[in-house]
Design an enzyme around this catalytic site. Structure first.
Site, PDB file in Angstrom:
ATOM      1  N   ASN A   1     -16.926 -21.370 -12.731  1.00 27.85           N
ATOM      2  CA  ASN A   1     -15.835 -21.463 -11.762  1.00 27.85           C
ATOM      3  C   ASN A   1     -16.031 -20.335 -10.750  1.00 27.85           C
ATOM      4  OD1 ASN A   1     -13.446 -21.545 -10.354  1.00 27.85           O
ATOM      5  ND2 ASN A   1     -12.146 -20.877 -12.054  1.00 27.85           N
ATOM      6  N   TRP A   2     -16.529 -20.707  -9.581  1.00 28.80           N
ATOM      7  CA  TRP A   2     -16.857 -19.669  -8.589  1.00 28.80           C
ATOM      8  C   TRP A   2     -15.620 -19.146  -7.869  1.00 28.80           C
ATOM      9  CZ3 TRP A   2     -21.760 -21.972  -5.691  1.00 28.80           C
ATOM     10  CH2 TRP A   2     -22.794 -22.132  -6.628  1.00 28.80           C
ATOM     11  N   LYS A   3     -14.499 -19.788  -8.053  1.00 32.47           N
ATOM     12  CA  LYS A   3     -13.238 -19.395  -7.400  1.00 32.47           C
ATOM     13  C   LYS A   3     -13.450 -19.281  -5.880  1.00 32.47           C
ATOM     14  CE  LYS A   3     -11.905 -17.172 -11.661  1.00 32.47           C
ATOM     15  NZ  LYS A   3     -10.986 -16.277 -12.320  1.00 32.47           N
TER      16      LYS A   3
ATOM     17  N   GLU B   1      -7.866 -20.879 -21.945  1.00 31.18           N
ATOM     18  CA  GLU B   1      -8.079 -19.647 -21.195  1.00 31.18           C
ATOM     19  C   GLU B   1      -6.851 -18.750 -21.350  1.00 31.18           C
ATOM     20  OE1 GLU B   1     -11.267 -20.244 -17.999  1.00 31.18           O
ATOM     21  OE2 GLU B   1      -9.338 -20.612 -17.080  1.00 31.18           O
TER      22      GLU B   1
ATOM     23  N   GLU C   1      -4.612 -19.522 -12.318  1.00 31.01           N
ATOM     24  CA  GLU C   1      -4.390 -18.992 -10.967  1.00 31.01           C
ATOM     25  C   GLU C   1      -3.653 -20.016 -10.095  1.00 31.01           C
ATOM     26  OE1 GLU C   1      -8.462 -17.811 -10.326  1.00 31.01           O
ATOM     27  OE2 GLU C   1      -8.202 -16.226 -11.812  1.00 31.01           O
TER      28      GLU C   1
ATOM     29  N   HIS D   1      -5.636 -24.523 -13.601  1.00 31.81           N
ATOM     30  CA  HIS D   1      -6.115 -23.157 -13.850  1.00 31.81           C
ATOM     31  C   HIS D   1      -4.925 -22.200 -13.740  1.00 31.81           C
ATOM     32  CE1 HIS D   1      -8.235 -19.359 -13.317  1.00 31.81           C
ATOM     33  NE2 HIS D   1      -9.290 -19.967 -13.846  1.00 31.81           N
TER      34      HIS D   1
ATOM     35  N   GLY E   1     -15.891 -17.480 -15.193  1.00 30.40           N
ATOM     36  CA  GLY E   1     -15.537 -17.079 -13.837  1.00 30.40           C
ATOM     37  C   GLY E   1     -16.539 -16.069 -13.308  1.00 30.40           C
ATOM     38  N   GLY E   2     -16.201 -14.787 -13.402  1.00 31.26           N
ATOM     39  CA  GLY E   2     -17.003 -13.714 -12.799  1.00 31.26           C
ATOM     40  C   GLY E   2     -18.496 -13.806 -13.104  1.00 31.26           C
TER      41      GLY E   2
ATOM     42  N   SER F   1     -13.321 -13.879 -19.419  1.00 32.42           N
ATOM     43  CA  SER F   1     -14.286 -12.780 -19.513  1.00 32.42           C
ATOM     44  C   SER F   1     -15.476 -13.093 -20.418  1.00 32.42           C
ATOM     45  CB  SER F   1     -13.573 -11.492 -19.953  1.00 32.42           C
ATOM     46  OG  SER F   1     -12.601 -11.126 -18.993  1.00 32.42           O
TER      47      SER F   1
ATOM     48  N   GLY G   1     -10.591 -12.508 -16.045  1.00 35.80           N
ATOM     49  CA  GLY G   1     -10.932 -11.498 -15.046  1.00 35.80           C
ATOM     50  C   GLY G   1     -10.547 -10.089 -15.439  1.00 35.80           C
TER      51      GLY G   1
HETATM   52  C1  PEP Z   1     -11.742 -18.327 -15.117  1.00 35.42           C
HETATM   53  O1  PEP Z   1     -11.177 -17.998 -14.099  1.00 35.42           O
HETATM   54  O2  PEP Z   1     -11.771 -19.534 -15.438  1.00 35.42           O
HETATM   55  C2  PEP Z   1     -12.353 -17.286 -15.906  1.00 35.42           C
HETATM   56  C3  PEP Z   1     -12.539 -17.529 -17.159  1.00 35.42           C
HETATM   57  O3  PEP Z   1     -12.649 -16.089 -15.278  1.00 35.42           O
HETATM   58  P1  PEP Z   1     -13.426 -14.840 -15.893  1.00 35.42           P
HETATM   59  O4  PEP Z   1     -14.623 -15.368 -16.631  1.00 35.42           O
HETATM   60  O5  PEP Z   1     -13.814 -14.000 -14.719  1.00 35.42           O
HETATM   61  O6  PEP Z   1     -12.485 -14.156 -16.819  1.00 35.42           O
END
Ligand code: PEP
Length: 258
Positions: free
Chosen positions: A12-14, A170, A100, A98, A237-238, A216, A176
């Site tokens: 997920n590049w956001k 999640e 967010e 999600h 994500g990151g 994470s 994050g």
């Molecule tokens: C996400 O936003 O779906 C996610 C899991 O982010 P991160 O891996 O950065 O925690």
């Protein structure tokens, strides 16, 4: 341990990567991951890069996902994107609900359910995100929160649609933040979610649904998380913004499933 379900690693590049940066990343990934057959790989760029990334992925083993979509098919919904527009770009998956989106756009489970139905109507496979906040976990409400989110976000889906739907557990406190759920915490939540699916559908259906962990995920923790019996991959994500990290996570997933 070999699982019945294919593991899926989705990035997920956001709201990151211009078209140029997206193409650079995806070109690295198509080379680094060209050997992979045992794990399903998905990248979810921002809307603006979908078309170019779709072309760059043509003929590769990496699938394309979007980060959200509208529940409506067309009309006066400024700023929104319809399922058909994604389908036209060879998008196969779409992240829905999600945290967010829930937090910054006040999306509720009923809205996620409408989007999931619209996604299936356009032959897109939803990745439906659920997860508790830290205060909900600390108050002992994790199961209640997950049960409600799962039940209400899946409202109206048929059994066939359910097996073409992924769930991403999640925990909001792990997204994050660098704090990851322990493998035991992840397994406990995933097994609980699968139990909810049994009550909503049936045992055989629940066994077929892929439940990803997100929060994470890094190369350093991916192997242990994905070794858990009910963890069927990761929503990253990151670490998905870096070709080497994402590749290592995919490679770790392969190792846990052989
Ligand atoms: C996400 O936003 O779906 C996610 C899991 O982010 P991160 O891996 O950065 O925690």
């Amino acid at each position: 341990m070999q699982k019945d379900r294919n593991l899926t690693i989705a990035g997920n590049w956001k709201m990151n990567n211009t078209v140029a940066a997206a193409l650079a990343l995806v070109n690295d990934l198509t080379v680094a991951l060209a050997h992979v057959t045992a794990v399903d790989i998905v990248v979810c760029p921002p809307f603006t890069a979908l078309s170019d990334v779709a072309q760059a992925l043509r003929g590769s083993n990496i699938h394309l996902g979007a980060q959200d979509m509208s529940a409506h098919n067309a009309g006066a919904y400024t700023g929104d994107i319809a399922a058909e527009m994604l389908q036209e770009l060879a998008v196969r998956y779409v992240i829905l609900g999600h945290s967010e989106r829930r937090q910054y756009h006040q999306e509720l489970d009923a809205c996620v359910a409408r989007k999931a139905q619209a996604a299936h109507a356009a032959s897109l496979q939803p990745i439906i995100c659920v997860g508790e906040t830290l205060s909900q976990r600390e108050a002992g409400h994790m199961e209640q929160v997950l049960a409600t989110q799962v039940r209400e976000s899946l409202t109206g889906l048929t059994t066939n649609q359910m097996v073409e739907t992924m769930i991403a557990y999640e925990p909001v406190w792990a997204i994050g933040t660098g704090k990851t759920a322990s493998p035991e915490q992840a397994q406990e939540a995933h097994a609980f979610i699968r139990g909810v699916l049994v009550t909503l559908f049936d045992e055989a259906t629940a066994r077929r649904v892929r439940i990803q962990y997100g929060g994470s995920v890094r190369p350093s923790n991916a192997r242990e998380l994905m070794s858990q019996p009910d963890v069927d991959g990761a929503l990253v994500g990151g670490a998905s913004l870096d070709a080497q990290s994402f590749t290592e996570i995919v490679n770790n997933a392969i190792e846990t499933n052989t």
